[in-house]
Design a protein around this motif. Structure first.
Motif: not given
Length: 277
Positions: A86-87, A107-109, A120-121, A207-210
């Motif tokens: 993933x990374x 996908x990270x969530x 991670x995001x 940060x808000x978008x992620x």
């Protein structure tokens, strides 16, 4: 010419690394065989084992769900491999300004949950964007100027106008992108944005978008079908997530009216002389 060759070498090496990493999957945990749908001749023809699927970047929501299920299946016994894969995929997309990072945030969530997924995001977005900055600085300065002369010139003017509050200006651009994030990542070294300002503005500004993407992914992992996503419970959760994420942007916009010098763009993409008051 040397810059193009150097960039081609880096892209080729990164692509081969990611390809072989995704190709040689470790042996997955055993899963019970699925019953064959009617009309299939043999169990082998309808095998849904994750090991037989090829990994690829998702291009729509259905592919995203399938990839999420496969990686969650592998994660039960191969957490380190799934994390490395993933990374690597995320940094590949960010470093070479390839669209589609929103799918990887979701996908990270879905795979790692809302908290680890968000961490991670944010980290991967910041590191990948910084790698794009460094690649542009090393190989792409003149080519980007030749390809986007007007956009680079406009961004340069805005940066110089807001040089006394540059970090705040960069945060504004991430919250309310006047130019795409991929272009800002590539053009930042050209317009003399310090890498330290760039690094922290990406981490904070996106940060808000992620947060929205990761929380959406965590919700998707909990529903059994896409229809369940449109229940009142999940719609209210999405609304709450959006409201929380919009608060920092509202504060930045309010403060920007006092401190930043921003021209309002007209419909044809050119600057007008009207300033934000």
């Amino acid at each position: 010419m040397r810059s193009l060759i150097g960039l081609a070498v880096v892209v080729t090496a990164a692509t081969l690394y990611l390809y072989y990493l995704s190709l040689y999957l470790p042996a997955g945990p055993r899963r019970h065989p699925q019953p064959c749908p009617e009309g299939r001749e043999s169990q082998q023809s309808c095998d849904t084992s994750g090991e037989l699927r090829r990994l690829k970047f998702p291009s729509d929501l259905e592919e995203l769900r399938e990839l999420s299920e496969l990686l969650q299946f592998y994660k039960t016994e191969h957490t380190a491999y799934v994390l490395l894969l993933f990374c690597s995929a995320y940094l590949y997309k960010q470093s070479f300004a390839i669209p589609g990072s929103s799918f990887l945030n979701i996908l990270a969530g879905a795979i790692f949950g809302p908290y680890l997924g968000l961490l991670l995001a944010c980290v991967l977005t910041t590191v990948g964007s910084t790698m794009c900055y460094l690649l542009s600085q090393a190989f792409g300065k003149q080519h980007i100027i030749n390809l986007f002369p007007e956009k680079v010139s406009m961004l340069q003017k805005k940066v110089e106008d807001n040089r006394d509050c540059l970090f705040f200006f960069l945060l504004f651009l991430r919250f309310f992108p006047m130019t795409p994030n991929w272009f800002l990542n590539m053009s930042a070294p050209i317009v003399n944005i310090p890498i330290v300002y760039f690094f922290f503005s990406v981490f904070i500004g996106l940060l808000p978008y992620n947060f929205i993407c990761v929380q959406t992914g965590a919700m998707l992992s909990e529903v059994s079908s896409l229809d369940d996503l449109f229940s009142w419970e999940h719609l209210l959760q999405l609304l709450a997530i959006a409201c929380v994420a919009l608060v920092p942007g509202a504060l930045i916009r309010r403060l920007s009216q006092r401190r930043l010098k921003l021209a309002v763009q007209s419909q044809n993409g050119l600057d007008s002389d009207k300033k934000v008051q």
